[in-house]
Design a protein around this motif. Structure first.
Motif, PDB file in Angstrom:
ATOM      1  N   GLY A 176       0.143  -0.312  -5.127  1.00  0.00           N
ATOM      2  CA  GLY A 176       0.217  -1.692  -4.682  1.00  0.00           C
ATOM      3  C   GLY A 176       0.485  -2.637  -5.841  1.00  0.00           C
ATOM      4  O   GLY A 176      -0.139  -2.523  -6.888  1.00  0.00           O
ATOM      5  N   GLY A 177       1.420  -3.554  -5.653  1.00  0.00           N
ATOM      6  CA  GLY A 177       1.800  -4.476  -6.714  1.00  0.00           C
ATOM      7  C   GLY A 177       3.058  -4.068  -7.444  1.00  0.00           C
ATOM      8  O   GLY A 177       3.727  -4.907  -8.052  1.00  0.00           O
ATOM      9  N   ASP A 178       3.398  -2.774  -7.417  1.00  0.00           N
ATOM     10  CA  ASP A 178       4.664  -2.325  -7.987  1.00  0.00           C
ATOM     11  C   ASP A 178       5.811  -2.803  -7.100  1.00  0.00           C
ATOM     12  O   ASP A 178       5.618  -3.118  -5.920  1.00  0.00           O
ATOM     13  CB  ASP A 178       4.701  -0.795  -8.104  1.00  0.00           C
ATOM     14  CG  ASP A 178       3.733  -0.265  -9.146  1.00  0.00           C
ATOM     15  OD1 ASP A 178       3.375  -1.022 -10.060  1.00  0.00           O
ATOM     16  OD2 ASP A 178       3.325   0.908  -9.036  1.00  0.00           O
ATOM     17  N   SER A 179       7.013  -2.817  -7.645  1.00  0.00           N
ATOM     18  CA  SER A 179       8.159  -3.292  -6.867  1.00  0.00           C
ATOM     19  C   SER A 179       9.266  -2.247  -6.848  1.00  0.00           C
ATOM     20  O   SER A 179       9.387  -1.427  -7.759  1.00  0.00           O
ATOM     21  CB  SER A 179       8.694  -4.611  -7.437  1.00  0.00           C
ATOM     22  OG  SER A 179       9.135  -4.443  -8.771  1.00  0.00           O
ATOM     23  N   VAL A 180      10.045  -2.289  -5.781  1.00  0.00           N
ATOM     24  CA  VAL A 180      11.213  -1.414  -5.631  1.00  0.00           C
ATOM     25  C   VAL A 180      12.364  -2.255  -5.094  1.00  0.00           C
ATOM     26  O   VAL A 180      12.160  -3.307  -4.477  1.00  0.00           O
ATOM     27  CB  VAL A 180      10.939  -0.231  -4.672  1.00  0.00           C
ATOM     28  CG1 VAL A 180       9.947   0.738  -5.284  1.00  0.00           C
ATOM     29  CG2 VAL A 180      10.435  -0.726  -3.324  1.00  0.00           C
ATOM     30  N   THR A 227      11.258  11.203  -4.147  1.00  0.00           N
ATOM     31  CA  THR A 227      10.040  10.976  -3.366  1.00  0.00           C
ATOM     32  C   THR A 227       8.785  11.193  -4.212  1.00  0.00           C
ATOM     33  O   THR A 227       7.748  10.577  -3.955  1.00  0.00           O
ATOM     34  CB  THR A 227      10.013  11.874  -2.126  1.00  0.00           C
ATOM     35  OG1 THR A 227      10.381  13.224  -2.486  1.00  0.00           O
ATOM     36  CG2 THR A 227      10.985  11.355  -1.071  1.00  0.00           C
ATOM     37  N   THR A 228       8.869  12.061  -5.230  1.00  0.00           N
ATOM     38  CA  THR A 228       7.734  12.216  -6.148  1.00  0.00           C
ATOM     39  C   THR A 228       7.485  10.922  -6.911  1.00  0.00           C
ATOM     40  O   THR A 228       6.344  10.470  -7.040  1.00  0.00           O
ATOM     41  CB  THR A 228       7.980  13.377  -7.130  1.00  0.00           C
ATOM     42  OG1 THR A 228       8.080  14.600  -6.406  1.00  0.00           O
ATOM     43  CG2 THR A 228       6.840  13.474  -8.140  1.00  0.00           C
ATOM     44  N   LEU A 229       8.562  10.312  -7.403  1.00  0.00           N
ATOM     45  CA  LEU A 229       8.430   9.034  -8.103  1.00  0.00           C
ATOM     46  C   LEU A 229       7.867   7.964  -7.178  1.00  0.00           C
ATOM     47  O   LEU A 229       7.020   7.165  -7.578  1.00  0.00           O
ATOM     48  CB  LEU A 229       9.783   8.597  -8.650  1.00  0.00           C
ATOM     49  CG  LEU A 229      10.326   9.377  -9.849  1.00  0.00           C
ATOM     50  CD1 LEU A 229      11.754   8.924 -10.170  1.00  0.00           C
ATOM     51  CD2 LEU A 229       9.426   9.203 -11.059  1.00  0.00           C
ATOM     52  N   LEU A 230       8.335   7.955  -5.927  1.00  0.00           N
ATOM     53  CA  LEU A 230       7.854   6.962  -4.973  1.00  0.00           C
ATOM     54  C   LEU A 230       6.359   7.128  -4.726  1.00  0.00           C
ATOM     55  O   LEU A 230       5.615   6.139  -4.623  1.00  0.00           O
ATOM     56  CB  LEU A 230       8.632   7.087  -3.666  1.00  0.00           C
ATOM     57  CG  LEU A 230       8.422   5.981  -2.623  1.00  0.00           C
ATOM     58  CD1 LEU A 230       8.827   4.619  -3.171  1.00  0.00           C
ATOM     59  CD2 LEU A 230       9.218   6.297  -1.359  1.00  0.00           C
ATOM     60  N   SER A 231       5.888   8.357  -4.644  1.00  0.00           N
ATOM     61  CA  SER A 231       4.469   8.607  -4.377  1.00  0.00           C
ATOM     62  C   SER A 231       3.571   8.184  -5.534  1.00  0.00           C
ATOM     63  O   SER A 231       2.357   8.020  -5.348  1.00  0.00           O
ATOM     64  CB  SER A 231       4.248  10.094  -4.061  1.00  0.00           C
ATOM     65  OG  SER A 231       4.417  10.892  -5.215  1.00  0.00           O
ATOM     66  N   ARG A 232       4.142   8.000  -6.710  1.00  0.00           N
ATOM     67  CA  ARG A 232       3.350   7.601  -7.875  1.00  0.00           C
ATOM     68  C   ARG A 232       3.225   6.089  -8.028  1.00  0.00           C
ATOM     69  O   ARG A 232       2.525   5.608  -8.921  1.00  0.00           O
ATOM     70  CB  ARG A 232       3.973   8.198  -9.140  1.00  0.00           C
ATOM     71  CG  ARG A 232       3.879   9.725  -9.204  1.00  0.00           C
ATOM     72  CD  ARG A 232       4.658  10.279 -10.385  1.00  0.00           C
ATOM     73  NE  ARG A 232       4.551  11.744 -10.452  1.00  0.00           N
ATOM     74  CZ  ARG A 232       5.285  12.503 -11.238  1.00  0.00           C
ATOM     75  NH1 ARG A 232       6.180  11.934 -12.059  1.00  0.00           N
ATOM     76  NH2 ARG A 232       5.140  13.809 -11.234  1.00  0.00           N
ATOM     77  N   SER A 283       0.858  -1.183   0.000  1.00  0.00           N
ATOM     78  CA  SER A 283       0.000   0.000   0.000  1.00  0.00           C
ATOM     79  C   SER A 283       0.893   1.231   0.000  1.00  0.00           C
ATOM     80  O   SER A 283       2.039   1.191   0.461  1.00  0.00           O
ATOM     81  CB  SER A 283      -0.943   0.020   1.210  1.00  0.00           C
ATOM     82  OG  SER A 283      -0.209   0.085   2.429  1.00  0.00           O
ATOM     83  N   ASN A 284       0.356   2.339  -0.507  1.00  0.00           N
ATOM     84  CA  ASN A 284       1.110   3.596  -0.593  1.00  0.00           C
ATOM     85  C   ASN A 284       0.094   4.724  -0.591  1.00  0.00           C
ATOM     86  O   ASN A 284      -0.535   5.006  -1.616  1.00  0.00           O
ATOM     87  CB  ASN A 284       1.959   3.612  -1.864  1.00  0.00           C
ATOM     88  CG  ASN A 284       2.951   4.756  -1.896  1.00  0.00           C
ATOM     89  OD1 ASN A 284       3.329   5.301  -0.860  1.00  0.00           O
ATOM     90  ND2 ASN A 284       3.399   5.125  -3.094  1.00  0.00           N
ATOM     91  N   VAL A 285      -0.108   5.347   0.569  1.00  0.00           N
ATOM     92  CA  VAL A 285      -1.212   6.298   0.722  1.00  0.00           C
ATOM     93  C   VAL A 285      -0.710   7.622   1.288  1.00  0.00           C
ATOM     94  O   VAL A 285       0.219   7.671   2.098  1.00  0.00           O
ATOM     95  CB  VAL A 285      -2.322   5.734   1.631  1.00  0.00           C
ATOM     96  CG1 VAL A 285      -2.950   4.501   1.019  1.00  0.00           C
ATOM     97  CG2 VAL A 285      -1.781   5.413   3.022  1.00  0.00           C
ATOM     98  N   GLU A 286      -1.348   8.703   0.859  1.00  0.00           N
ATOM     99  CA  GLU A 286      -1.056  10.029   1.404  1.00  0.00           C
ATOM    100  C   GLU A 286      -1.845  10.199   2.697  1.00  0.00           C
ATOM    101  O   GLU A 286      -3.074  10.124   2.710  1.00  0.00           O
ATOM    102  CB  GLU A 286      -1.418  11.129   0.405  1.00  0.00           C
ATOM    103  CG  GLU A 286      -0.941  12.502   0.822  1.00  0.00           C
ATOM    104  CD  GLU A 286      -1.145  13.544  -0.261  1.00  0.00           C
ATOM    105  OE1 GLU A 286      -0.464  14.589  -0.233  1.00  0.00           O
ATOM    106  OE2 GLU A 286      -2.008  13.313  -1.152  1.00  0.00           O
ATOM    107  N   MET A 287      -1.147  10.427   3.798  1.00  0.00           N
ATOM    108  CA  MET A 287      -1.790  10.492   5.105  1.00  0.00           C
ATOM    109  C   MET A 287      -2.000  11.923   5.590  1.00  0.00           C
ATOM    110  O   MET A 287      -2.795  12.177   6.496  1.00  0.00           O
ATOM    111  CB  MET A 287      -0.961   9.714   6.136  1.00  0.00           C
ATOM    112  CG  MET A 287       0.484  10.151   6.211  1.00  0.00           C
ATOM    113  SD  MET A 287       1.524   9.028   7.178  1.00  0.00           S
ATOM    114  CE  MET A 287       0.666   9.000   8.723  1.00  0.00           C
ATOM    115  N   SER A 288      -1.278  12.858   5.006  1.00  0.00           N
ATOM    116  CA  SER A 288      -1.360  14.278   5.321  1.00  0.00           C
ATOM    117  C   SER A 288      -0.749  14.978   4.117  1.00  0.00           C
ATOM    118  O   SER A 288       0.017  14.352   3.377  1.00  0.00           O
ATOM    119  CB  SER A 288      -0.571  14.571   6.607  1.00  0.00           C
ATOM    120  OG  SER A 288      -0.688  15.925   6.992  1.00  0.00           O
TER     121      SER A 288
END
Length: 274
Positions: free
Chosen positions: A91-95, A83-88, A9-14
């Motif tokens: 779920g399911g993507d890999s790093v 961090t911009t790339l990370l925010s894009r 998961s990758n969500v904006e919390m604030s």
């Protein structure tokens, strides 16, 4: 360890603050509070370098068939290309991950009060520390500060651990108005000389202020430094910081990624430039 991790998961919390959960090998469960990972956020050479992120939490899930999977979480703020790339990512993507790395926090005596001080993304390494200290039955307090309430992250999770949270914002939108170090000083006055250890992570001005408070009161203090890193393992020496004996004639440098990122505040020379 270097491993390929799947994003759960990758969500904006604030506003501009994100929380990401990723898979990890079983051995990652041994990560200690204060350690970090280096993340390759793109598949191309731009950005070239990995980005360092503190480990916020580590957990595991046991499936119906009895198998256990490990995951970890990071908090990050979108401030640049990496961090911009990370925010894009979804779920399911890999790093690609390198870690856990670095030297973490030392817990100290269980019966003394533990005072955690964090600001903004500096709260990230303090949650795992708080959880471990609570397990040890240490009394724990968190002093969280920021420019506004948007910078105060995951306070409800600290409170669910049983941590007493004190907050301050510069604009007065949450908690006291001003710097959180004011509340820290007030609490230390109330302790009337009782034993306590300080732990801090956040912007450099806050760390300098906490280090001075600790020095003035002769209290042990550990700080987790934020630094730009190239390798994360001490090979390039690109993230050094001046040690307590540093001068123009006798250089004294500490490597943040390999010797830290956690240091005793008394081992560093505050206000000096690397």
């Amino acid at each position: 360890m270097e491993f390929n991790s799947t994003i759960l998961s990758n969500v904006e919390m604030s506003p501009n603050y994100w929380r990401i959960r990723l898979t990890a090998p079983a051995a990652f469960a041994a990560a200690t509070p204060g350690q970090f990972v280096m993340v390759r956020v793109g598949g191309s050479i731009d950005p070239l370098l990995r980005r360092p992120f503190a480990v916020y939490d580590v957990g595991s899930t046991t499936k119906a068939d009895g198998t256990t999977t490990v995951h970890f979480e990071m908090l990050y703020k979108v401030v640049g290309k990496g961090t911009t790339l990370l925010s894009r990512l979804h779920g399911g993507d890999s790093v690609d991950i390198l870690g856990p790395l670095g030297q973490g926090f030392v817990f100290g005596d269980d019966d003394e009060e533990k005072l955690l001080v964090g600001g903004g993304i500096g709260l990230a390494p303090l949650y795992l520390l708080a959880r471990e200290l609570v397990k040890r039955n240490s009394p724990v307090r968190l002093f969280a500060g920021g420019r506004s309430r948007n910078d105060l992250l995951c306070l409800d999770e600290f409170e669910r651990l049983g941590v007493d949270c004190h907050t301050a914002t510069e604009d007065g939108s949450h908690g006291a108005t001003g710097f959180v170090t004011v509340a820290l000083n007030q609490h230390l006055d109330a302790l009337a000389g009782k034993k306590a250890t300080l732990y801090a992570c956040g912007p450099d001005p806050m760390l300098r202020a906490v280090a001075k408070i600790a020095a003035d009161r002769a209290l042990p203090c550990q700080v987790s430094l934020e630094a730009a890193m190239a390798c994360g393992v001490g090979a390039c020496l690109g993230c050094v910081t001046p040690g307590k004996n540093h001068s123009a004639h006798t250089p004294d440098y500490r490597c943040v990624c390999a010797e830290g990122p956690v240091f005793e505040s008394s081992e560093l020379k505050w206000g000096a430039s690397a």
